[in-house]
Design an enzyme around this catalytic site. Structure first.
Site, PDB file in Angstrom:
ATOM      1  N   GLU A  24      11.647   3.245  -0.943  1.00 46.98           N
ATOM      2  CA  GLU A  24      10.722   3.413   0.177  1.00 46.98           C
ATOM      3  C   GLU A  24      11.328   2.750   1.403  1.00 46.98           C
ATOM      4  O   GLU A  24      11.895   1.650   1.309  1.00 46.98           O
ATOM      5  CB  GLU A  24       9.371   2.790  -0.157  1.00 46.98           C
ATOM      6  CG  GLU A  24       8.376   2.799   1.001  1.00 46.98           C
ATOM      7  CD  GLU A  24       7.042   2.159   0.618  1.00 46.98           C
ATOM      8  OE1 GLU A  24       6.729   2.110  -0.586  1.00 46.98           O
ATOM      9  OE2 GLU A  24       6.334   1.703   1.529  1.00 46.98           O
TER      10      GLU A  24
ATOM     11  N   GLU B   9       5.091  -0.854  10.057  1.00 55.09           N
ATOM     12  CA  GLU B   9       3.767  -1.132   9.504  1.00 55.09           C
ATOM     13  C   GLU B   9       3.131  -2.246  10.323  1.00 55.09           C
ATOM     14  O   GLU B   9       3.819  -3.139  10.820  1.00 55.09           O
ATOM     15  CB  GLU B   9       3.851  -1.565   8.041  1.00 55.09           C
ATOM     16  CG  GLU B   9       4.121  -0.447   7.064  1.00 55.09           C
ATOM     17  CD  GLU B   9       4.050  -0.947   5.637  1.00 55.09           C
ATOM     18  OE1 GLU B   9       3.062  -0.639   4.951  1.00 55.09           O
ATOM     19  OE2 GLU B   9       4.991  -1.654   5.218  1.00 55.09           O
TER      20      GLU B   9
END
Length: 278
Positions: free
Chosen positions: A150, A155
């Site tokens: 990932e 974020e």
């Protein structure tokens, strides 16, 4: 965008480790023009030739509270040159919130490249926006995540306003073990101004940037896929989650909704002379 507790990346140590093991490093260049892009110039639903939807409200592995809808302009639409992803306080199939998660899987799958996204983020406790990448196929092991990797380009969790994160996950380096490779940068105007979030991905390393400032370097230190499964095509995801193991760590402020993430563009610049896809 799996649940995680932030651990600052040990980039310098990894680089020294790579040098100590005599792993060769190369200089890579990226094309000057994108091979895939969305400038969001046409109002309405997102371009169906470039974007699919992840749909549902089962928590998404993180105990999230939103239901991701499909082809609902209230949750995902293009207006005045930007893509808007909007999280709303409303009940949808037993979920207390609605939102959208757009993916390029099957319409934009990439092996290496420069990935550049210009975005303005939502604010408020309980919001969890993400710009990230997952493997398109399950190439390694019988476990899709984290074994196939990932890449989190951006974020942000609303209870920690302004601290924007970039993270890499693999089998050996992930939040469950507390070994994920992560870094962050403070952006006081994350919710009022656009910033450019970028990842440069090559066969030898992944580097993350905010406004062209390098914040994270994750070099390939061995040929073990457990450490570096990033030799297969990945696709892009854009979403706002609500609550969850990380985003909801300090609860959700219901009074802040609706909240939106605005994206000015998504651009992918190919790696020059990149290896062929598997």
């Amino acid at each position: 965008m799996k649940k995680r507790y932030v651990l600052t990346g040990l980039c310098i140590c990894l680089q020294f480790w790579a040098l100590a093991q005599n792993i060769p490093t190369k200089t890579y260049q990226f094309a000057s023009k994108p091979s895939w892009a969305d400038e969001f110039n046409k109002n309405g639903l997102p371009d169906s030739t470039k974007w699919n939807y992840d749909v549902g409200g089962h928590g998404w592995g993180n105990n999230e509270l939103q239901y991701y809808t499909e082809k609902k302009p209230k949750n995902a639409r293009v207006e005045n040159g930007v893509l808007i992803i909007e999280a709303l306080k409303e009940t949808v199939k037993d979920n207390a919130y609605s939102s959208a998660r757009l993916v390029t899987k099957g319409k934009g799958d990439f092996l290496y490249g420069r990935f550049e996204i210009k975005a303005k983020l939502p604010e408020g406790r309980g919001t969890w926006p993400a710009i990230w990448m997952l493997a398109t196929k399950q190439v390694y092991s019988k476990t899709y995540w984290p074994d196939n990797g990932e890449i989190d380009i951006m974020e942000h969790v609303g209870y920690d306003p302004g601290r924007v994160h970039a993270t890499v996950h693999t089998r050996d380096f992930n939040h469950i073990k507390g070994t994920q490779r992560s870094a962050n940068k403070m952006l006081p105007d994350f919710h009022t101004a656009f910033h450019v979030y970028r990842v440069d991905w090559t066969p030898d390393k992944i580097e993350a940037f905010i406004d062209n400032e390098l914040i994270l370097s994750f070099p390939k230190v061995s040929n073990r896929w457990e450490e570096y499964p990033f030799d297969q095509p990945f696709h892009i995801l854009l979403n706002i989650a609500v609550g969850g193991g990380w985003g909801g760590l300090k609860g959700v402020d219901e009074s802040i909704f609706p909240q939106r993430m605005e994206i000015d563009y998504v651009r992918v610049y190919p790696l020059k002379s990149a290896p062929k896809k598997k």
